[in-house]
Design a protein around this motif. Structure first.
Motif, PDB file in Angstrom:
ATOM      1  N   GLN A 150       0.816  -1.220   0.000  1.00  0.00           N
ATOM      2  CA  GLN A 150       0.000   0.000   0.000  1.00  0.00           C
ATOM      3  C   GLN A 150       0.850   1.273   0.000  1.00  0.00           C
ATOM      4  N   PRO A 151       1.762   1.454  -1.004  1.00  0.00           N
ATOM      5  CA  PRO A 151       2.625   2.637  -1.022  1.00  0.00           C
ATOM      6  C   PRO A 151       1.815   3.920  -1.162  1.00  0.00           C
ATOM      7  N   SER A 152       2.001   4.857  -0.238  1.00  0.00           N
ATOM      8  CA  SER A 152       1.084   5.988  -0.113  1.00  0.00           C
ATOM      9  C   SER A 152       1.724   7.349  -0.344  1.00  0.00           C
ATOM     10  N   LEU A 153       3.011   7.379  -0.723  1.00  0.00           N
ATOM     11  CA  LEU A 153       3.661   8.652  -1.039  1.00  0.00           C
ATOM     12  C   LEU A 153       4.040   8.689  -2.506  1.00  0.00           C
ATOM     13  N   PRO A 154       3.931   9.882  -3.133  1.00  0.00           N
ATOM     14  CA  PRO A 154       3.401  11.120  -2.546  1.00  0.00           C
ATOM     15  C   PRO A 154       1.902  11.013  -2.288  1.00  0.00           C
ATOM     16  N   PHE A 155       1.420  11.756  -1.284  1.00  0.00           N
ATOM     17  CA  PHE A 155      -0.009  11.733  -0.995  1.00  0.00           C
ATOM     18  C   PHE A 155      -0.788  12.042  -2.274  1.00  0.00           C
ATOM     19  N   ALA A 156      -1.785  11.248  -2.553  1.00  0.00           N
ATOM     20  CA  ALA A 156      -2.506  11.322  -3.827  1.00  0.00           C
ATOM     21  C   ALA A 156      -3.498  12.478  -3.825  1.00  0.00           C
ATOM     22  N   ALA A 157      -2.962  13.704  -3.736  1.00  0.00           N
ATOM     23  CA  ALA A 157      -3.807  14.887  -3.684  1.00  0.00           C
ATOM     24  C   ALA A 157      -4.157  15.412  -5.069  1.00  0.00           C
TER      25      ALA A 157
END
Length: 276
Positions: free
Chosen positions: A160-167
């Motif tokens: 679950q790679p979460s960076l960079p934040f998916a903004a």
């Protein structure tokens, strides 16, 4: 179900210094090294249990302190869900403002990767074997890919790679790795040197489907993904479906999360524990 804080008493604790950073490192097991990079809020009891599982297949699980309070169970905090959120925040806020971690920028590896590569090099020398494995989870998920720019890293897992934040759309179609590091990883994949395993829950907004599609485009057939139905997430865990092999794990035969865990262990076995 809340556990209790883990004393980590069965781990060997040492300090490791590189790139101006000194931090605790916990080790358990014998055999080739696997760097286990914790998710937020740190080395929780379930992260420690995952490390013990890795040690159980014949590897040395090496768990560096990256943030948070080592061994603390966020679900055992007072005040229930509010206490859990407070524990998460106490770990996340300092990390988010630290120069060691790249939170929003695309095309950039976090500075901590330099320290992690140095740790992997030391552990390869210490533990032997054909190379080093690594798993990053959530906040640290992409670190395992950036570390694979070093030839010592031969079994990377991105949970679950979460960076960079998916903004934004561009951040969803990226991961925290510099173009130069990505080029090295792509070359290794093209040469058949790497299989990169990625895992996520299908509805996970912190690790959106566009990120895995982008990884497929970049790495080709070398990127193998396990995308699990949200319904397979442990119903006793806190929050929406996210952590695959720790908080969200249902450790029972036939469960999708157990099958994902077995994929991770099989990758480590096949790359780090050759039978011939």
């Amino acid at each position: 179900t809340p556990m209790t804080d883990d004393t980590l008493a069965d781990f060997e604790r040492t300090e490791f210094t590189a790139d101006g950073r000194t931090a605790p490192v916990y080790r358990i097991g014998t055999g080739p090294a696997v760097i286990v990079m914790s998710e937020m809020p740190g080395i929780t009891p379930r992260v420690a249990d995952f490390a013990r599982t890795v040690a159980g297949i014949g590897c040395t699980a090496v768990v560096p302190h990256l943030f948070g309070v080592d061994g603390k169970d966020p679900l055992a905090a007072p005040l229930g869900a509010l206490g859990t959120v407070a524990t998460m925040s106490r770990a996340m806020v300092p990390a988010c403002i630290s120069r060691e971690f790249t939170i929003l920028a695309t095309g950039k590896s976090s500075r901590i990767v330099v320290w992690l590569r140095a740790l992997a090099a030391q552990e390869h020398e210490r533990c032997g074997g054909p190379g080093v494995g690594a798993i990053g989870m959530c906040f640290t998920g992409g670190f395992a890919l950036a570390m694979a720019a070093d030839d010592r890293l031969i079994a990377p897992v991105l949970s679950q790679p979460s960076l960079p934040f998916a903004a934004s759309k561009s951040r969803s179609r990226s991961i925290d790795i510099t173009p130069g590091d990505l080029d090295k990883v792509k070359s290794r994949c093209a040469a058949g040197e790497l299989t990169v395993l990625g895992m996520r829950f299908e509805g996970d907004k912190m690790c959106p489907p566009a990120r895995f599609q982008w990884l497929r485009e970049q790495l080709g057939d070398a990127f193998v993904s396990a995308e699990l139905p949200d319904s397979s997430f442990n119903p006793e865990a806190f929050g929406p479906p996210h952590s695959v092999v720790t908080e969200g794990l249902i450790d029972e035969p036939g469960e999708p999360t157990r099958q994902a865990l077995d994929q991770v262990l099989d990758l480590f076995r096949s790359r780090l524990l050759p039978t011939d």
